[in-house]
Motif scaffolding. Structure first.
Motif, PDB file in Angstrom:
ATOM      1  N   UNK A   1      -6.803  -3.522  -3.047  1.00  0.00           N
ATOM      2  CA  UNK A   1      -6.622  -2.555  -4.236  1.00  0.00           C
ATOM      3  C   UNK A   1      -6.245  -0.923  -3.868  1.00  0.00           C
ATOM      4  N   UNK A   2      -7.171  -0.498  -2.936  1.00  0.00           N
ATOM      5  CA  UNK A   2      -7.011   0.704  -2.281  1.00  0.00           C
ATOM      6  C   UNK A   2      -5.773   0.893  -1.864  1.00  0.00           C
ATOM      7  N   UNK A   3      -5.228   0.097  -1.031  1.00  0.00           N
ATOM      8  CA  UNK A   3      -3.881   0.211  -0.341  1.00  0.00           C
ATOM      9  C   UNK A   3      -2.727   0.315  -1.494  1.00  0.00           C
ATOM     10  N   UNK A   4      -3.004  -0.719  -2.659  1.00  0.00           N
ATOM     11  CA  UNK A   4      -1.840  -0.492  -3.782  1.00  0.00           C
ATOM     12  C   UNK A   4      -1.942   0.646  -4.531  1.00  0.00           C
ATOM     13  N   UNK A   5      -3.279   1.239  -4.993  1.00  0.00           N
ATOM     14  CA  UNK A   5      -3.320   2.446  -5.449  1.00  0.00           C
ATOM     15  C   UNK A   5      -2.774   3.580  -4.753  1.00  0.00           C
ATOM     16  N   UNK A   6      -2.869   3.524  -3.514  1.00  0.00           N
ATOM     17  CA  UNK A   6      -2.521   4.653  -2.860  1.00  0.00           C
ATOM     18  C   UNK A   6      -1.303   4.624  -2.220  1.00  0.00           C
ATOM     19  N   UNK A   7      -0.663   3.344  -2.179  1.00  0.00           N
ATOM     20  CA  UNK A   7       0.643   3.179  -1.755  1.00  0.00           C
ATOM     21  C   UNK A   7       0.831   3.501  -0.247  1.00  0.00           C
ATOM     22  N   UNK A   8      -0.319   3.105   0.473  1.00  0.00           N
ATOM     23  CA  UNK A   8      -0.421   3.140   1.851  1.00  0.00           C
ATOM     24  C   UNK A   8      -0.631   1.939   2.453  1.00  0.00           C
ATOM     25  N   UNK A   9       0.284   1.100   2.929  1.00  0.00           N
ATOM     26  CA  UNK A   9       0.244   0.072   3.584  1.00  0.00           C
ATOM     27  C   UNK A   9      -0.896   0.030   4.642  1.00  0.00           C
TER      28      UNK A   9
END
Length: 342
Positions: A47-55
């Motif tokens: 969820x954090x990767x998706x929200x921040x756009x940082x793979x």
């Protein structure tokens, strides 16, 4: 009255951790407790990767899941033994004062007992609780031993995952580039994608069968990403089998079986991942690069019919790529995908 019954939930915690240690570290699979620890941690990271756009955040999955598992095992064992000792007043007393230990003191006692330090500031005056102190110390030793048994194979498996990913990255990139480069640039030809890779594929297959949670691990760089390169290899093997008549390199069937097995353990491990719901069967690949390389191909209709019989495998490989935040065009035509991204 209630305090005297606290030994029961305490014993259940200790037994639950021991069973989870045995299943996760010795039996094949993932213990129920470990699964309940991994799933929310992994979901939060995704969820954090998706929200921040940082793979790149996904590359923290391995340290997060390992640390979370070890911490949960330790805390549950610690708390469980604390409840067992605390449930009976007078089970523990101060070595100098002789006063019954408080809950905090019992927690402290269990901590240094599990770590086998044996400081002696708090003691068990009765024989039964002295024996239980020994049992708790042995439990702590087992916890430490199994923790090492858990961490070391994971580190080894990560090295093997990166080894295969690097081999495929340098041989590709992409499914059709793997084939063209193998035919024109490798001494063993297509065998470099089948028989030559089979030992490493077989080891990885066995490792993921034993430790399926490895499918939740991701790497920061493209060259290390098995969730990108394994689908590319699977697609390449299907193209070799279905679109290249007369090409039957040694080890093709076994290599494809290993890729299929890896995709199935991925499916079981990531059963609730949205990627398994969202991953459609990829469209048939455009084989123009293979034609331009001078390779004789089967008729398109025959190849499409062949791919239809392997739709489930291709769907699983697509889902594997999606969990690593990769698109299918980065597998089928990475040069075109990179050009579009730029």
């Amino acid at each position: 009255m209630l305090r005297s019954l606290l030994w029961l939930p305490g014993a259940l915690m200790v037994v639950a951790v021991l069973l989870d240690l045995i299943v996760t570290c010795i039996q094949t699979g993932e213990g129920r407790l470990s699964h309940r620890i991994h799933r929310p941690l992994y979901s939060a990271l995704r969820a954090a990767a998706h929200l921040t756009g940082r793979r790149a955040l996904l590359s923290w999955a391995a340290p997060l899941l390992i640390t979370g598992t070890l911490t949960a095992w330790t805390l549950l064992t610690w708390l469980g033994w604390t409840l067992i000792f605390w449930s009976q007043p007078g089970a523990l007393v101060g070595a100098e004062s002789g006063q019954p230990a408080t809950f905090v003191a019992s927690f402290y006692f269990v901590g240094y007992t599990l770590s086998t330090l044996g400081l002696g500031e708090i003691i068990a005056p009765e024989p039964f609780w002295r024996v239980m102190t020994d049992v708790a110390a042995i439990n702590g030793f087992f916890l430490l031993t199994f923790a090492i048994t858990f961490v070391v194979p994971v580190a080894q498996a990560r090295g093997e995952r990166r080894e295969l990913a690097l081999l495929l990255h340098r041989a590709g990139p992409g499914a059709q580039a793997l084939i063209v480069n193998a035919v024109h640039d490798h001494d063993h030809g297509l065998r470099s994608l089948t028989a030559d890779l089979q030992p490493l594929l077989n080891r990885l297959d066995a490792t993921h069968l034993n430790s399926p949670y490895l499918h939740r691990f991701h790497d920061h760089d493209r060259q290390d990403a098995l969730d990108l390169h394994l689908p590319a290899l699977g697609e390449a093997l299907l193209i070799i089998q279905g679109a290249l008549p007369g090409q039957n390199p040694p080890g093709l069937r076994r290599a494809l079986a290993s890729v299929d097995s890896l995709s199935r353990t991925f499916e079981r491990t990531q059963a609730r991942h949205p990627a398994l719901r969202d991953a459609a069967v990829p469209p048939p690949p455009d084989l123009t690069p293979l034609r331009e390389a001078g390779l004789a191909l089967s008729p398109d209709e025959d190849f499409r019919e062949f791919l239809h019989t392997h739709a489930a495998l291709r769907s699983r490989l697509h889902a594997m790529a999606l969990t690593g935040e990769w698109r299918w065009d980065q597998i089928a035509a990475p040069q075109e995908a990179d050009a579009a991204d730029s």
